[in-house]
Design a protein around this motif. Sequence first.
Motif, mmCIF file in Angstrom:
data_model
loop_
_atom_site.group_PDB
_atom_site.id
_atom_site.type_symbol
_atom_site.label_atom_id
_atom_site.label_comp_id
_atom_site.label_asym_id
_atom_site.label_seq_id
_atom_site.Cartn_x
_atom_site.Cartn_y
_atom_site.Cartn_z
ATOM 1 N N TYR A 131 -36.508 52.745 59.428
ATOM 2 C CA TYR A 131 -36.941 53.736 58.445
ATOM 3 C C TYR A 131 -37.051 53.046 57.095
ATOM 4 O O TYR A 131 -36.212 52.209 56.752
ATOM 5 C CB TYR A 131 -35.943 54.909 58.355
ATOM 6 C CG TYR A 131 -35.923 55.754 59.602
ATOM 7 C CD1 TYR A 131 -36.691 56.910 59.689
ATOM 8 C CD2 TYR A 131 -35.166 55.381 60.698
ATOM 9 C CE1 TYR A 131 -36.692 57.675 60.848
ATOM 10 C CE2 TYR A 131 -35.162 56.125 61.857
ATOM 11 C CZ TYR A 131 -35.924 57.276 61.931
ATOM 12 O OH TYR A 131 -35.937 58.019 63.080
ATOM 13 N N THR A 132 -38.080 53.405 56.338
ATOM 14 C CA THR A 132 -38.312 52.794 55.039
ATOM 15 C C THR A 132 -37.262 53.244 54.032
ATOM 16 O O THR A 132 -37.049 54.446 53.850
ATOM 17 C CB THR A 132 -39.724 53.182 54.526
ATOM 18 O OG1 THR A 132 -40.703 52.702 55.456
ATOM 19 C CG2 THR A 132 -39.994 52.598 53.147
ATOM 20 N N VAL A 133 -36.617 52.282 53.376
ATOM 21 C CA VAL A 133 -35.716 52.546 52.256
ATOM 22 C C VAL A 133 -36.545 52.364 50.990
ATOM 23 O O VAL A 133 -37.189 51.335 50.817
ATOM 24 C CB VAL A 133 -34.523 51.557 52.240
ATOM 25 C CG1 VAL A 133 -33.674 51.759 50.986
ATOM 26 C CG2 VAL A 133 -33.675 51.712 53.489
ATOM 27 N N TYR A 134 -36.545 53.385 50.107
ATOM 28 C CA TYR A 134 -37.351 53.226 48.899
ATOM 29 C C TYR A 134 -36.694 53.719 47.617
ATOM 30 O O TYR A 134 -37.340 53.827 46.571
ATOM 31 C CB TYR A 134 -38.743 53.828 49.073
ATOM 32 C CG TYR A 134 -38.842 55.310 49.285
ATOM 33 C CD1 TYR A 134 -39.286 56.141 48.265
ATOM 34 C CD2 TYR A 134 -38.550 55.884 50.519
ATOM 35 C CE1 TYR A 134 -39.421 57.509 48.462
ATOM 36 C CE2 TYR A 134 -38.688 57.243 50.723
ATOM 37 C CZ TYR A 134 -39.118 58.043 49.693
ATOM 38 O OH TYR A 134 -39.255 59.403 49.891
ATOM 39 N N GLY A 135 -35.388 53.956 47.677
ATOM 40 C CA GLY A 135 -34.685 54.341 46.470
ATOM 41 C C GLY A 135 -33.194 54.401 46.708
ATOM 42 O O GLY A 135 -32.729 54.250 47.848
ATOM 43 N N ARG A 136 -32.452 54.598 45.595
ATOM 44 C CA ARG A 136 -30.997 54.737 45.696
ATOM 45 C C ARG A 136 -30.502 55.647 44.591
ATOM 46 O O ARG A 136 -31.013 55.626 43.470
ATOM 47 C CB ARG A 136 -30.300 53.385 45.633
ATOM 48 C CG ARG A 136 -30.446 52.642 44.336
ATOM 49 C CD ARG A 136 -29.584 51.381 44.268
ATOM 50 N NE ARG A 136 -29.936 50.362 45.215
ATOM 51 C CZ ARG A 136 -30.748 49.339 44.961
ATOM 52 N NH1 ARG A 136 -31.295 49.211 43.782
ATOM 53 N NH2 ARG A 136 -30.991 48.449 45.882
ATOM 54 N N VAL A 137 -29.524 56.458 44.931
ATOM 55 C CA VAL A 137 -28.898 57.346 43.952
ATOM 56 C C VAL A 137 -28.064 56.483 43.006
ATOM 57 O O VAL A 137 -27.223 55.699 43.455
ATOM 58 C CB VAL A 137 -28.009 58.407 44.647
ATOM 59 C CG1 VAL A 137 -27.237 59.224 43.613
ATOM 60 C CG2 VAL A 137 -28.853 59.308 45.537
#
Length: 168
Positions: A131-137
């Motif tokens: 799955y594509t990771v595209y950000g972080r909190v």
Amino acid sequence: MADIKDPENTIIIELKDGNVVIELLPDVAPKHCERMKELARAGKYDGVVFHRVIDSFMAQTGDVEHGVLDKGGDLRRAGTGGSDLPDLPAEFSKLPHDRGTLGAARSANPNSANSQFFINFNDNHFLNGQYTVYGRVVEGMEHVDAITRGEPPMYPDQMISMKVAADV
């Protein structure tokens, strides 16, 4: 408010308990980041429910077609739709699905991500490379942790609004 380094690539989600600030990763997944900003700027994420929230796993939202209950959405169908834009190609990377990362939700087809996304409650490394990771909190993870659980929740939480920090 978090120290925002790049307002053009920072998303602010208003939840019932407070704001969640997400740093987008355009160098890792440029198409996914652009899509989120495009839909946020169009107001498409405003009012969308968290339709799949699994304890110790993740909170999923972003069905802009069926997930806005006050605009004729249908919670029974939430999670089955996307936007009217074309699906995105996978942008897999070496980034792990750690707690607080943003992943692109999709069907069995790796190139079917559209508008839906999830935020990982825990390190979910079994998702790595799939799955594509595209950000972080970067701020407000305690508000993500407080999202009502269920598949779907009986009384789902919703994103009150989603904005690009550069526009606020």
